[in-house]
Design an enzyme around this catalytic site. Structure first.
Site, mmCIF file in Angstrom:
data_model
loop_
_atom_site.group_PDB
_atom_site.id
_atom_site.type_symbol
_atom_site.label_atom_id
_atom_site.label_comp_id
_atom_site.label_asym_id
_atom_site.label_seq_id
_atom_site.Cartn_x
_atom_site.Cartn_y
_atom_site.Cartn_z
ATOM 1 N N LYS A 9 3.676 9.139 7.454
ATOM 2 C CA LYS A 9 4.602 8.275 6.719
ATOM 3 C C LYS A 9 5.504 9.169 5.867
ATOM 4 O O LYS A 9 5.033 10.172 5.300
ATOM 5 C CB LYS A 9 3.778 7.334 5.839
ATOM 6 C CG LYS A 9 4.567 6.245 5.115
ATOM 7 C CD LYS A 9 3.601 5.309 4.363
ATOM 8 C CE LYS A 9 4.305 4.165 3.658
ATOM 9 N NZ LYS A 9 3.356 3.245 2.992
ATOM 10 N N SER A 68 4.123 -1.668 4.156
ATOM 11 C CA SER A 68 5.250 -0.762 4.168
ATOM 12 C C SER A 68 5.138 0.365 5.186
ATOM 13 O O SER A 68 6.126 1.018 5.495
ATOM 14 C CB SER A 68 5.425 -0.157 2.777
ATOM 15 O OG SER A 68 4.292 0.632 2.429
ATOM 16 N N SER A 93 -0.490 -2.105 2.744
ATOM 17 C CA SER A 93 0.501 -1.437 3.583
ATOM 18 C C SER A 93 -0.034 -0.620 4.739
ATOM 19 O O SER A 93 0.754 -0.137 5.555
ATOM 20 C CB SER A 93 1.396 -0.540 2.738
ATOM 21 O OG SER A 93 2.371 -1.327 2.112
HETATM 22 N N1 GLN Z 1 3.593 -5.449 0.214
HETATM 23 C C1 GLN Z 1 2.978 -4.964 -0.981
HETATM 24 C C2 GLN Z 1 4.041 -4.565 -1.970
HETATM 25 O O1 GLN Z 1 5.151 -4.721 -1.658
HETATM 26 C C3 GLN Z 1 2.066 -3.798 -0.665
HETATM 27 C C4 GLN Z 1 2.780 -2.541 -0.450
HETATM 28 C C5 GLN Z 1 1.883 -1.388 -0.228
HETATM 29 O O2 GLN Z 1 0.695 -1.545 0.023
HETATM 30 N N2 GLN Z 1 2.443 -0.211 -0.377
HETATM 31 O O3 GLN Z 1 3.761 -4.101 -3.032
#
Ligand code: GLN
Length: 530
Positions: free
Chosen positions: A88, A163, A187
């Site tokens: 990532k 994400s 995510s």
């Molecule tokens: N969708 C969640 C957020 O926007 C989780 C994101 C994540 O785990 N990085 O915070």
């Protein structure tokens, strides 16, 4: 060997040792897929083929030496040696780009390796590139990337989740057997569910965050993507463990059994005998798609049929998870993002005759996207004098209650919880982008584990409307090995299921480098709705 991209990591590791394939050959095959499909999928923000092949050659040289030394030396090689890993784009690789999906880090080069990058290099893994993501890991669909949407290989008009949508897609589409993501609220697990891959969020502190772009530091965890539980276990083994440079990383030993998860289906399934699984009533949330619920209930029945006992349990504070998460997370994010000032990192605006403050405001105004700005505003508000006690402090107290719910269940002798990962399958581009709360609901079943700092695993459990559904196992702190054994057991008892043999259904469309990009697909869908 036939197409090496269709093999699991453990199969490739065996083939490398047997001399049936070289790391260079299998790396090249993966790179070809990644490069050919990046127009249609946009999973990768950068691919470094030259460096990857150099690392592959180094791995081949290590294998050649071990082969001369004998079978013991060969067996002692790390299972990741010579195998591609997708990172990532928030993992620092010395000298390489690290955008975190944001304009504000465009042009920035990481000055050093992250801890996990060092560990992957030690294992001899091949780092083929950096994957697309929501800006600063804020999002559940990868639509908040400053560098464009990512298409789900099961339906190119749909999101892969987020994400870590790029890593999930890279693994699902056979660009890499292994991927790295981060999970602050879901995510890793949510995109794993939406792409039909395996994703693990380890216990907070299991993997060092040194060299990872920070989002919400008390929740962020790094973890593996793979196409089965054994591979996820091997990748976790490579990256986990204490690192002096991250004070929150734990000295709890990393079990070597992660490398010995049973290969034989009988043995893997037999492990379920006598295990106690808890089914949390609160995770069957309102608005959950019936097709998803059906798959989860079927999976639970299968686990029960194979010898586990399943008990209804209650986690009464689950309902407060989302609200408290969206206080704690923006608060921490607003503090972490203060460092992007146009002086120290990446993108920088210098206004004609402007003073420092004007340049600072212009840099951040241009550099950050809408979701990041929303979080900074929410977080700054929640932390400001007079509101801190009412919001941030209160949220931290509720967080303790959420953690206690889990403690009580695990203290009662439950080995793991079994639940949906995501209440829905992959949704269409644009479906939730205008409604932040709808987007936030994507993580209702994943973020409680982050709030409690415990481990969670998502494994594929079939399809609903032709799209993957994820089954989640949640465990006590440091229970990754048990979770992966549950995952492996579930794979073993469903080994003959038809859906296991299916590849993502739109891979051949993704081969078309003259077709629409994900952004063009999203624009087309938006125009059709308008
Ligand atoms: N969708 C969640 C957020 O926007 C989780 C994101 C994540 O785990 N990085 O915070």
């Amino acid at each position: 060997m036939t197409d090496p991209t269709r093999s699991f990591g453990h199969e490739l590791a065996a083939a490398l040792r047997a001399g049936e394939v070289s790391s260079r050959e299998l790396t090249q095959a993966h790179l070809e897929n990644a490069e050919r499909q990046n127009h249609a999928l946009n999973a990768w923000l950068s691919i470094d083929a030259e460096e990857a092949l150099r690392q592959a050659d180094a791995a081949d040289a290590r294998i050649a030496v071990a082969r001369v030394e004998g079978s013991e030396a060969l067996a002692g090689l790390h299972p990741l040696l010579g195998l591609p890993v997708a990172l990532k784009d928030l993992v620092s690789v010395a000298g390489g780009p690290c955008t975190a999906g944001s304009r504000i880090l465009e042009g920035y080069r990481a000055p050093y390796d992250a801890h996990i990058t060092e560990r992957l290099r030690d294992a001899g893994a091949v780092l083929i590139g950096k994957t697309n993501m929501d800006e600063f890991a804020m999002g559940s669909s990868n639509e908040w990337s400053a560098f464009g949407q990512v298409s789900n290989p099961w339906d190119l008009d749909r999101v892969p989740g987020g994400s870590s949508g790029g890593s999930a897609t890279a693994v699902a589409a056979f660009h890499s057997p292994f991927g790295i993501g981060t999970d602050t609220g879901g995510s890793i697990r949510q995109p794993a569910a939406l792409t039909g891959t395996v994703g693990l969020k380890p216990t907070y502190g299991r993997v060092s965050r040194y060299g990872i772009v920070a989002f919400a530091s008390s929740l962020d965890q790094i973890g593996p993507f793979a196409r089965d539980s054994r591979d996820a276990a091997a990748l976790l083994h490579a990256i986990a463990g204490r690192d002096e440079r991250d004070a929150t990383s734990s000295p709890v030993p990393v079990p070597d059994e992660l490398l010995d998860i049973p290969a034989a289906d009988d043995e893997a399934a037999a492990w379920l005998e006598g295990k106690r699984l808890g089914l949390p009533a609160e995770y069957f949330v309102k608005g959950m798609e019936p097709g998803v619920e059906e798959r989860i209930r079927q999976a639970v029945d299968a686990l029960e049929g194979a010898g586990a006992t399943v008990e209804e349990v209650s986690l009464p504070h689950t309902d407060y998870g989302l609200a408290t998460y969206y206080i704690v997370v923006p608060a921490e994010a607003s503090a972490n993002l203060a460092r992007y000032d146009g002086v120290r990192y990446g993108h920088s605006v210098r206004l004609e005759g402007g003073d420092f403050i004007a340049d600072y405001l212009a840099t951040r105004g241009e550099g950050f996207g809408p979701e990041v700005k929303r979080r900074i505003m929410l977080g700054t508000y929640a932390l400001s004098a007079g509101y801190y006690d009412a919001f941030y402090l209160k949220a931290q107290k509720v967080r303790t209650l959420i953690k206690r719910d889990f403690d009580e269940v695990f203290e009662s002798g439950i080995d793991a919880l079994v639940a949906p990962t995501s209440p829905s399958v992959a949704f269409k581009f644009g479906a939730r982008i205008a409604d932040p709360v709808a987007m936030y609901l994507s993580d209702a079943c994943t973020l409680p584990a982050n709030m409690a700092g415990i481990a969670g695993l998502s494994v594929p459990c079939g399809l609903s409307d032709g799209l993957p559904v994820g089954l989640q196992f949640i465990g006590a702190p440091w229970s990754e090995l048990e979770l992966l054994r549950f995952g492996r057991a579930y794979e073993a008892i469903t080994v003959d299921a038809d859906w296991r043999r299916l590849e993502p259904t739109q891979l051949s469309i993704a081969d078309d480098a003259a077709g629409p990009t994900p952004s063009e697909r999203a624009a087309r869908l938006a125009a059709a709705v308008a």
